[in-house]
Write a protein that holds these residues in place. Structure first.
Motif, PDB file in Angstrom:
ATOM      1  N   THR A   1       0.424   9.486  -6.986  1.00  0.00           N
ATOM      2  CA  THR A   1       0.189   9.224  -5.720  1.00  0.00           C
ATOM      3  C   THR A   1       1.131   8.046  -5.160  1.00  0.00           C
ATOM      4  O   THR A   1       1.930   7.666  -6.017  1.00  0.00           O
ATOM      5  CB  THR A   1      -1.470   8.673  -5.425  1.00  0.00           C
ATOM      6  OG1 THR A   1      -1.935   8.520  -4.224  1.00  0.00           O
ATOM      7  CG2 THR A   1      -1.587   7.522  -6.314  1.00  0.00           C
ATOM      8  N   ASP A   2       1.096   7.501  -3.934  1.00  0.00           N
ATOM      9  CA  ASP A   2       1.897   6.545  -3.425  1.00  0.00           C
ATOM     10  C   ASP A   2       2.082   5.170  -4.323  1.00  0.00           C
ATOM     11  O   ASP A   2       1.024   4.510  -4.368  1.00  0.00           O
ATOM     12  CB  ASP A   2       1.437   6.274  -1.999  1.00  0.00           C
ATOM     13  CG  ASP A   2       2.258   5.187  -1.212  1.00  0.00           C
ATOM     14  OD1 ASP A   2       3.383   4.964  -1.901  1.00  0.00           O
ATOM     15  OD2 ASP A   2       2.048   5.061   0.232  1.00  0.00           O
ATOM     16  N   PRO A   3       3.166   4.907  -4.652  1.00  0.00           N
ATOM     17  CA  PRO A   3       2.980   3.723  -5.412  1.00  0.00           C
ATOM     18  C   PRO A   3       3.335   2.513  -4.604  1.00  0.00           C
ATOM     19  O   PRO A   3       3.224   1.221  -5.010  1.00  0.00           O
ATOM     20  CB  PRO A   3       4.501   3.895  -6.428  1.00  0.00           C
ATOM     21  CG  PRO A   3       5.314   4.613  -5.622  1.00  0.00           C
ATOM     22  CD  PRO A   3       4.187   5.530  -4.817  1.00  0.00           C
TER      23      PRO A   3
ATOM     24  N   LEU B   1      -7.268  -0.341  -5.116  1.00  0.00           N
ATOM     25  CA  LEU B   1      -8.116  -1.452  -5.520  1.00  0.00           C
ATOM     26  C   LEU B   1      -7.489  -2.734  -5.055  1.00  0.00           C
ATOM     27  O   LEU B   1      -6.496  -3.060  -5.861  1.00  0.00           O
ATOM     28  CB  LEU B   1      -8.345  -1.347  -7.148  1.00  0.00           C
ATOM     29  CG  LEU B   1      -9.259  -0.028  -7.281  1.00  0.00           C
ATOM     30  CD1 LEU B   1      -9.239  -0.086  -9.052  1.00  0.00           C
ATOM     31  CD2 LEU B   1     -10.564   0.088  -6.846  1.00  0.00           C
ATOM     32  N   GLU B   2      -7.737  -3.139  -4.040  1.00  0.00           N
ATOM     33  CA  GLU B   2      -6.901  -4.494  -3.728  1.00  0.00           C
ATOM     34  C   GLU B   2      -7.373  -5.554  -4.201  1.00  0.00           C
ATOM     35  O   GLU B   2      -8.660  -5.699  -4.761  1.00  0.00           O
ATOM     36  CB  GLU B   2      -7.385  -4.729  -1.949  1.00  0.00           C
ATOM     37  CG  GLU B   2      -7.120  -3.427  -1.029  1.00  0.00           C
ATOM     38  CD  GLU B   2      -5.459  -3.404  -0.786  1.00  0.00           C
ATOM     39  OE1 GLU B   2      -4.613  -4.273  -1.152  1.00  0.00           O
ATOM     40  OE2 GLU B   2      -5.017  -2.390  -0.128  1.00  0.00           O
ATOM     41  N   PRO B   3      -6.437  -6.588  -4.560  1.00  0.00           N
ATOM     42  CA  PRO B   3      -6.942  -7.906  -5.129  1.00  0.00           C
ATOM     43  C   PRO B   3      -8.117  -8.553  -4.360  1.00  0.00           C
ATOM     44  O   PRO B   3      -8.143  -8.440  -3.379  1.00  0.00           O
ATOM     45  CB  PRO B   3      -5.623  -8.596  -4.984  1.00  0.00           C
ATOM     46  CG  PRO B   3      -4.591  -7.927  -4.328  1.00  0.00           C
ATOM     47  CD  PRO B   3      -5.211  -6.592  -3.886  1.00  0.00           C
TER      48      PRO B   3
ATOM     49  N   ILE C   1      -0.027   0.331  11.744  1.00  0.00           N
ATOM     50  CA  ILE C   1       0.796   1.492  11.310  1.00  0.00           C
ATOM     51  C   ILE C   1       1.987   1.013  10.285  1.00  0.00           C
ATOM     52  O   ILE C   1       2.500   0.067  10.530  1.00  0.00           O
ATOM     53  CB  ILE C   1       1.333   2.212  12.519  1.00  0.00           C
ATOM     54  CG1 ILE C   1       0.392   2.854  13.261  1.00  0.00           C
ATOM     55  CG2 ILE C   1       2.238   3.168  12.091  1.00  0.00           C
ATOM     56  CD1 ILE C   1       0.714   3.490  14.661  1.00  0.00           C
ATOM     57  N   SER C   2       2.208   1.914   9.492  1.00  0.00           N
ATOM     58  CA  SER C   2       3.616   1.816   8.711  1.00  0.00           C
ATOM     59  C   SER C   2       4.015   3.310   8.652  1.00  0.00           C
ATOM     60  O   SER C   2       3.488   4.369   8.755  1.00  0.00           O
ATOM     61  CB  SER C   2       3.439   1.661   7.256  1.00  0.00           C
ATOM     62  OG  SER C   2       3.197   0.272   7.138  1.00  0.00           O
ATOM     63  N   GLY C   3       5.452   3.436   8.795  1.00  0.00           N
ATOM     64  CA  GLY C   3       6.110   4.672   8.797  1.00  0.00           C
ATOM     65  C   GLY C   3       7.442   4.778   8.738  1.00  0.00           C
ATOM     66  O   GLY C   3       8.099   3.441   8.465  1.00  0.00           O
TER      67      GLY C   3
HETATM   68  P1  AMP Z   1       0.361   1.329   4.000  1.00  0.00           P
HETATM   69  O1  AMP Z   1       0.791   2.765   3.548  1.00  0.00           O
HETATM   70  O2  AMP Z   1      -0.001   0.448   2.981  1.00  0.00           O
HETATM   71  O3  AMP Z   1       1.553   0.982   4.934  1.00  0.00           O
HETATM   72  O4  AMP Z   1      -1.007   1.973   4.818  1.00  0.00           O
HETATM   73  C1  AMP Z   1      -1.096   2.758   6.064  1.00  0.00           C
HETATM   74  C2  AMP Z   1      -1.980   2.046   6.871  1.00  0.00           C
HETATM   75  O5  AMP Z   1      -3.315   1.972   6.305  1.00  0.00           O
HETATM   76  C3  AMP Z   1      -1.856   0.653   7.358  1.00  0.00           C
HETATM   77  O6  AMP Z   1      -0.751   0.414   8.255  1.00  0.00           O
HETATM   78  C4  AMP Z   1      -3.224   0.222   7.756  1.00  0.00           C
HETATM   79  O7  AMP Z   1      -3.504   0.627   8.997  1.00  0.00           O
HETATM   80  C5  AMP Z   1      -4.072   0.977   6.740  1.00  0.00           C
HETATM   81  N1  AMP Z   1      -4.397   0.302   5.456  1.00  0.00           N
HETATM   82  C6  AMP Z   1      -3.554   0.187   4.384  1.00  0.00           C
HETATM   83  N2  AMP Z   1      -4.263  -0.519   3.400  1.00  0.00           N
HETATM   84  C7  AMP Z   1      -5.511  -0.575   3.797  1.00  0.00           C
HETATM   85  C8  AMP Z   1      -6.621  -1.365   3.487  1.00  0.00           C
HETATM   86  N3  AMP Z   1      -6.714  -1.762   2.283  1.00  0.00           N
HETATM   87  N4  AMP Z   1      -7.871  -1.346   4.277  1.00  0.00           N
HETATM   88  C9  AMP Z   1      -7.863  -0.951   5.210  1.00  0.00           C
HETATM   89  N5  AMP Z   1      -6.639  -0.196   5.923  1.00  0.00           N
HETATM   90  C10 AMP Z   1      -5.480  -0.251   5.201  1.00  0.00           C
END
Ligand code: AMP
Ligand code: MG
Length: 328
Positions: free
Chosen positions: A58-60, A106-108, A253-255
Motif C-alpha cells: 500500500t501507499d508508503p 496508525l497515526e502517532p 487535498i493532496s495530489g
Molecule cells: P495523504 O495521502 O496523506 O495526503 O492523504 C490524502 C487526504 O486524506 C488528505 O489530504 C486528508 O484530507 C486526508 N487524510 C490523510 N490522513 C488523514 C487522517 N489521519 N485522518 C483524516 N484524514 C486524513
C-alpha cells in the motif's frame, strides 16, 4: 494535550453522542457532501469503482503513520493506507475514475492534538489518464465550489443549527509554491527547513491566516512519496500539490502527476529506504506500461469538519477511530 481520558469515555459511549441534534445535522451534511461530489464527478465523465481494502502493498507516503499488516494465508498483506497504486492500475482501462476509499493509518498518538487525524478515514480518490496536475487542480476547484454551493442550499437548516456560515470561494484559488509556503510559516515563527514537510502546527498556522482555501504546489522530492513526477526542467521539485482549508483547518487535498517510468520508480523506492521487491506487482505493471496520469484525494471527514465548522474531526464521522483509543 487533549483530555485523552475524557475523549476515551466519550468515544466509548458513541451510542449516546450519536443521537444529539448537532451530530445528526453533521451526518446529514456529510450525506449531502458525498452526494454532491458523486453527482459532480459523474457529470464530468468519472466512473466510480469499488476500492480495494487489502493487498500485498500500500501507499508508503503516509508521514509517520504505521501501516497495518496481517498474514493472508501465510503472505504478508496490508490494509490500504491509500489506493494510489491501484488508481494507476485502473486508469489504463478507464481514463477517469474515482472511489470513496477507506484508509487505515496508525497515526502517532500525539496526532490526537491536531484534531484532524483519524486512524480510519475515507478519501474521495480520483485519477485521470493523460492529465496534467494543473488540470486536476482546476477540476478540484470546480468540484469544491459546486459542492459547497449545493450543500449551503440543501442543508441550510443543518448549517443554521450548527451556527456555521460558509462562503463559496472565488476561482482560481490562490497558489503558493512550497518554497513560498516555507517562507510564510517561518515568518510566523516556525523553523521548517527547506525539503521537509510543513509540520502539523505550521500547516495550521498558515491555514489560519487565510479566509479562502489555497494551494501549495511543487514540493521537493524529499518530502513526498515515490509516485510523484519530477519537473523535467527543475529536478528535485515535484509536480504535486496540497489544498489547504482556511481558518486553521489545515490540509484538505493532496495530489499530483505520476511518475510511471519503471527505472525511475525503482530508484525512488530505493532512495526512500525500501526494497523494490516489496512492490512486485506494481513494478511489473510499470514495466509493462501504463498511461501517465494525475489525480488527488480529498479526505471526507476533513471536508465535513470544515464545512460544519467542527473543532474535532471525531465529530465528523459516525464511528470515529482516534490514535491510541480502542473505541467501537
Ligand atoms: P495523504 O495521502 O496523506 O495526503 O492523504 C490524502 C487526504 O486524506 C488528505 O489530504 C486528508 O484530507 C486526508 N487524510 C490523510 N490522513 C488523514 C487522517 N489521519 N485522518 C483524516 N484524514 C486524513
Ligand atoms: Mg497529504
Amino acid at each position: 494535550m487533549t483530555q485523552l481520558k475524557n475523549l476515551d469515555f466519550l468515544l466509548q459511549e458513541r451510542y449516546r453522542t450519536l443521537r444529539k441534534a448537532e451530530m445528526v445535522a453533521v451526518l446529514k451534511i456529510q450525506d449531502q457532501l458525498i452526494h454532491s461530489i458523486r453527482k459532480f464527478l459523474r457529470k464530468k465523465g468519472f466512473v466510480e469503482i469499488l476500492a480495494p481494502i487489502i493487498g500485498p502493498v500500500t501507499d508508503p507516503g503516509i508521514r509517520g503513520a504505521k501501516q497495518v499488516s496481517f498474514s493472508y494465508y501465510g503472505t504478508e498483506f496490508k490494509v490500504m493506507s491509500s489506493m494510489i497504486l491501484y488508481k494507476q492500475m485502473v486508469v489504463a482501462a478507464i481514463p477517469k475514475v474515482f472511489s470513496i476509499s477507506p484508509n487505515i493509518r496508525l497515526e502517532p498518538p500525539e496526532t490526537v492534538d491536531t484534531k484532524r487525524h483519524l486512524t480510519e478515514f475515507r478519501q474521495v480518490d480520483l485519477e485521470q489518464a493523460f492529465s496534467s496536475y494543473d488540470n486536476v487542480m482546476r477540476l478540484a476547484e470546480k468540484m469544491y465550489c459546486k459542492v459547497i454551493e449545493e450543500t449551503k442550499v440543501k442543508c441550510r437548516r443543518e448549517l443554521e443549527l450548527l451556527k456555521r456560515k460558509i462562503e463559496t470561494p472565488s476561482r482560481p484559488f490562490r497558489r503558493y509554491s512550497y518554497k513560498e509556503a516555507v517562507e510564510i510559516v517561518n515568518s510566523l515563527g516556525f523553523d521548517v527547513k527547506y525539503g521537509e514537510e510543513l509540520n502539523w502546527k505550521a500547516e495550521e498556522a498558515i491555514s489560519k491566516i487565510h479566509r479562502e482555501p489555497f494551494w501549495i504546489v511543487d514540493y521537493p522530492i524529499t518530502a513526498r512519496g515515490f509516485y510523484y513526477l519530477e519537473h523535467p526542467e527543475t529536478p528535485g521539485i515535484l509536480r504535486d500539490f496540497d489544498l489547504l482549508y482556511p481558518e486553521g483547518y489545515g490540509e484538505a487535498i493532496s495530489g499530483g502527476e505520476r511518475e510511471t517510468r519503471y527505472l525511475k520508480v525503482v530508484e525512488r523506492i530505493k532512495r526512500g529506504g525500501e526494497d523494490p521487491i516489496k512492490y512486485g506487482w506494481y513494478l511489473k505493471m510499470l514495466k509493462n506500461g501504463i498511461p501517465p496520469s494525475a489525480g488527488f484525494g480529498i479526505g471526507v471527514e476533513r471536508l465535513t469538519r470544515y464545512v460544519c465548522g467542527l473543532e474535532n474531526i471525531w465529530d465528523a464521522v459516525p464511528f470515529p477511530k482516534v490514535a491510541g483509543i480502542a473505541s467501537p
